[in-house]
Scaffold this motif. Structure first.
Motif, PDB file in Angstrom:
ATOM      1  N   ILE A  32       0.706  -1.268   0.007  1.00  0.00           N
ATOM      2  CA  ILE A  32       0.474   0.016   0.248  1.00  0.00           C
ATOM      3  C   ILE A  32       0.692   1.182  -0.288  1.00  0.00           C
ATOM      4  O   ILE A  32       1.333   1.331   1.179  1.00  0.00           O
ATOM      5  CB  ILE A  32      -0.785   0.099   1.222  1.00  0.00           C
ATOM      6  CG1 ILE A  32      -1.457  -1.265   1.321  1.00  0.00           C
ATOM      7  CG2 ILE A  32      -1.830   1.049   1.181  1.00  0.00           C
ATOM      8  CD1 ILE A  32      -2.648  -1.481   2.530  1.00  0.00           C
ATOM      9  N   MET A  93      -3.531   5.476  -1.346  1.00  0.00           N
ATOM     10  CA  MET A  93      -4.332   6.094  -0.184  1.00  0.00           C
ATOM     11  C   MET A  93      -3.486   7.208   0.272  1.00  0.00           C
ATOM     12  O   MET A  93      -2.421   6.947  -0.466  1.00  0.00           O
ATOM     13  CB  MET A  93      -4.289   4.795   0.496  1.00  0.00           C
ATOM     14  CG  MET A  93      -3.385   3.907   1.663  1.00  0.00           C
ATOM     15  SD  MET A  93      -4.123   3.794   3.269  1.00  0.00           S
ATOM     16  CE  MET A  93      -4.150   5.436   4.214  1.00  0.00           C
ATOM     17  N   ASP A  97      -5.484   8.998   5.477  1.00  0.00           N
ATOM     18  CA  ASP A  97      -6.560   7.689   5.943  1.00  0.00           C
ATOM     19  C   ASP A  97      -5.826   6.705   6.263  1.00  0.00           C
ATOM     20  O   ASP A  97      -5.877   5.418   6.660  1.00  0.00           O
ATOM     21  CB  ASP A  97      -7.358   7.004   4.127  1.00  0.00           C
ATOM     22  CG  ASP A  97      -8.245   8.287   4.129  1.00  0.00           C
ATOM     23  OD1 ASP A  97      -8.908   8.443   4.906  1.00  0.00           O
ATOM     24  OD2 ASP A  97      -8.636   7.929   2.798  1.00  0.00           O
ATOM     25  N   LYS A 100      -7.677   5.179   9.431  1.00  0.00           N
ATOM     26  CA  LYS A 100      -8.678   3.907   9.257  1.00  0.00           C
ATOM     27  C   LYS A 100      -8.156   2.646   8.782  1.00  0.00           C
ATOM     28  O   LYS A 100      -8.248   1.671   9.099  1.00  0.00           O
ATOM     29  CB  LYS A 100      -8.887   4.588   8.115  1.00  0.00           C
ATOM     30  CG  LYS A 100     -10.131   5.744   8.321  1.00  0.00           C
ATOM     31  CD  LYS A 100     -11.154   6.085   6.868  1.00  0.00           C
ATOM     32  CE  LYS A 100     -11.697   7.769   7.570  1.00  0.00           C
ATOM     33  NZ  LYS A 100     -12.213   7.978   6.244  1.00  0.00           N
ATOM     34  N   LEU A 101      -6.966   2.601   8.151  1.00  0.00           N
ATOM     35  CA  LEU A 101      -5.936   1.695   8.024  1.00  0.00           C
ATOM     36  C   LEU A 101      -6.225   0.617   9.094  1.00  0.00           C
ATOM     37  O   LEU A 101      -6.202  -0.457   8.926  1.00  0.00           O
ATOM     38  CB  LEU A 101      -4.596   1.692   6.944  1.00  0.00           C
ATOM     39  CG  LEU A 101      -4.243   0.004   6.479  1.00  0.00           C
ATOM     40  CD1 LEU A 101      -5.535  -0.703   5.821  1.00  0.00           C
ATOM     41  CD2 LEU A 101      -2.880   1.284   5.513  1.00  0.00           C
ATOM     42  N   THR A 106     -11.597  -0.207   5.907  1.00  0.00           N
ATOM     43  CA  THR A 106     -10.522  -0.224   4.680  1.00  0.00           C
ATOM     44  C   THR A 106     -11.644  -0.163   3.466  1.00  0.00           C
ATOM     45  O   THR A 106     -11.297   0.637   2.162  1.00  0.00           O
ATOM     46  CB  THR A 106     -10.088  -1.284   4.223  1.00  0.00           C
ATOM     47  OG1 THR A 106     -10.491  -2.473   4.454  1.00  0.00           O
ATOM     48  CG2 THR A 106      -8.798  -1.177   5.464  1.00  0.00           C
ATOM     49  N   PHE A 110      -8.773   3.361  -0.824  1.00  0.00           N
ATOM     50  CA  PHE A 110      -8.598   3.035  -1.395  1.00  0.00           C
ATOM     51  C   PHE A 110      -8.519   3.824  -2.627  1.00  0.00           C
ATOM     52  O   PHE A 110      -9.138   4.033  -3.609  1.00  0.00           O
ATOM     53  CB  PHE A 110      -8.115   1.752  -2.211  1.00  0.00           C
ATOM     54  CG  PHE A 110      -7.239   0.521  -0.701  1.00  0.00           C
ATOM     55  CD1 PHE A 110      -6.203   1.297  -0.426  1.00  0.00           C
ATOM     56  CD2 PHE A 110      -7.673  -0.025  -0.307  1.00  0.00           C
ATOM     57  CE1 PHE A 110      -6.119   0.132   1.269  1.00  0.00           C
ATOM     58  CE2 PHE A 110      -7.655  -1.420   1.236  1.00  0.00           C
ATOM     59  CZ  PHE A 110      -6.559  -0.474   1.590  1.00  0.00           C
ATOM     60  N   GLN A 122     -10.368  -3.623  -2.537  1.00  0.00           N
ATOM     61  CA  GLN A 122     -10.919  -4.683  -1.817  1.00  0.00           C
ATOM     62  C   GLN A 122      -9.410  -4.805  -1.010  1.00  0.00           C
ATOM     63  O   GLN A 122      -8.816  -5.453  -1.558  1.00  0.00           O
ATOM     64  CB  GLN A 122     -11.900  -4.917  -1.006  1.00  0.00           C
ATOM     65  CG  GLN A 122     -13.104  -4.037  -1.214  1.00  0.00           C
ATOM     66  CD  GLN A 122     -13.337  -3.068  -0.215  1.00  0.00           C
ATOM     67  OE1 GLN A 122     -12.868  -3.352   1.021  1.00  0.00           O
ATOM     68  NE2 GLN A 122     -14.359  -2.158  -0.057  1.00  0.00           N
ATOM     69  N   LEU A 123      -8.880  -4.888   0.339  1.00  0.00           N
ATOM     70  CA  LEU A 123      -8.100  -5.566   1.007  1.00  0.00           C
ATOM     71  C   LEU A 123      -8.469  -7.512   1.298  1.00  0.00           C
ATOM     72  O   LEU A 123      -7.720  -8.371   0.741  1.00  0.00           O
ATOM     73  CB  LEU A 123      -7.325  -5.684   2.229  1.00  0.00           C
ATOM     74  CG  LEU A 123      -6.254  -4.382   2.127  1.00  0.00           C
ATOM     75  CD1 LEU A 123      -6.081  -4.075   3.559  1.00  0.00           C
ATOM     76  CD2 LEU A 123      -4.278  -5.004   1.593  1.00  0.00           C
TER      77      LEU A 123
END
Length: 209
Positions: A32, A93, A97, A100-101, A106, A110, A122-123
């Protein structure tokens, strides 16, 4: 004897656990890349604009200049990783954020390649490592690799690539935009090679083009 055995066990466990983070990144993980939002600086300029007065027009021009510079830099970073990084999948990202991560929230953080938030990215519980630009204690600029809790990776893991400041400053005389693009192209390629070589030395990854 018991203390010695415990020490050896802890040393062995921690030693063999280290490459797992990089192996997982290569096999099923996501890098990321954290981009600069400039939120605090932009907010400060916006507040100055709202105050009005004779300097309003100046600050409006400054706001546009900063926004354009940030956009160009972030697009250059995305292009650099898309073209030069092959070790794992890459997400992007904004730095704002990060909390939040770390909290697992999540959704809608992104960015797609146009720097727009995209909830389709999405992860899905995949492991990840964060790449974040920062300065060293000596003031050198570079990209650090961070764990999900935002702690920096440390040796013997690949943990840092230095941004080429000398050539960056030299190249700015001909074209600042081109200098920024080249700077991050080199950094993305260097990071990809450092990660790949780390596992190649351990026979844990195939050659990557």
């Amino acid at each position: 004897m018991k203390r010695i055995l415990i020490f050896l066990y802890l040393f062995s466990s921690s030693h063999w656990a280290l490459p797992a983070q990089i192996t997982e990144l290569n096999e099923k993980g996501v890098l990321i890349v954290r981009l600069e939002s400039g939120e605090a600086k932009l907010k400060t300029i916006q507040n100055l604009i709202e105050k009005g007065g004779t300097s309003k027009q100046y600050w409006e021009q400054q706001l546009e200049t900063v926004q354009l510079a940030l956009e160009h830099k972030n697009r250059a970073i995305v292009a650099a990783f898309e073209q030069n990084y092959r070790f794992s999948e890459v997400f992007y990202m904004y730095d704002v954020d990060s909390k939040k991560l770390t909290e697992g929230a999540t959704e809608a953080i992104f960015l797609n390649k146009d720097l727009a938030k995209d909830n389709n990215i999405q992860l899905n519980d995949r492991p990840f490592i964060i790449a974040a630009e920062a300065e060293t204690e000596s003031g050198a600029e570079g990209i650090y690799l961070l764990r999900p809790n935002l702690e920096r990776l440390e040796k013997p893991l690949p943990h840092f690539v230095k941004l080429n400041n000398l050539f960056f400053l030299f190249n700015q005389f001909s074209s600042q935009k081109a200098a920024i693009e080249k700077r991050y192209q080199q950094a993305a390629k260097r990071l990809n090679n450092k990660l790949r070589n780390y596992l190649l030395k351990r026979g844990r990854v195939e050659e990557v083009d």
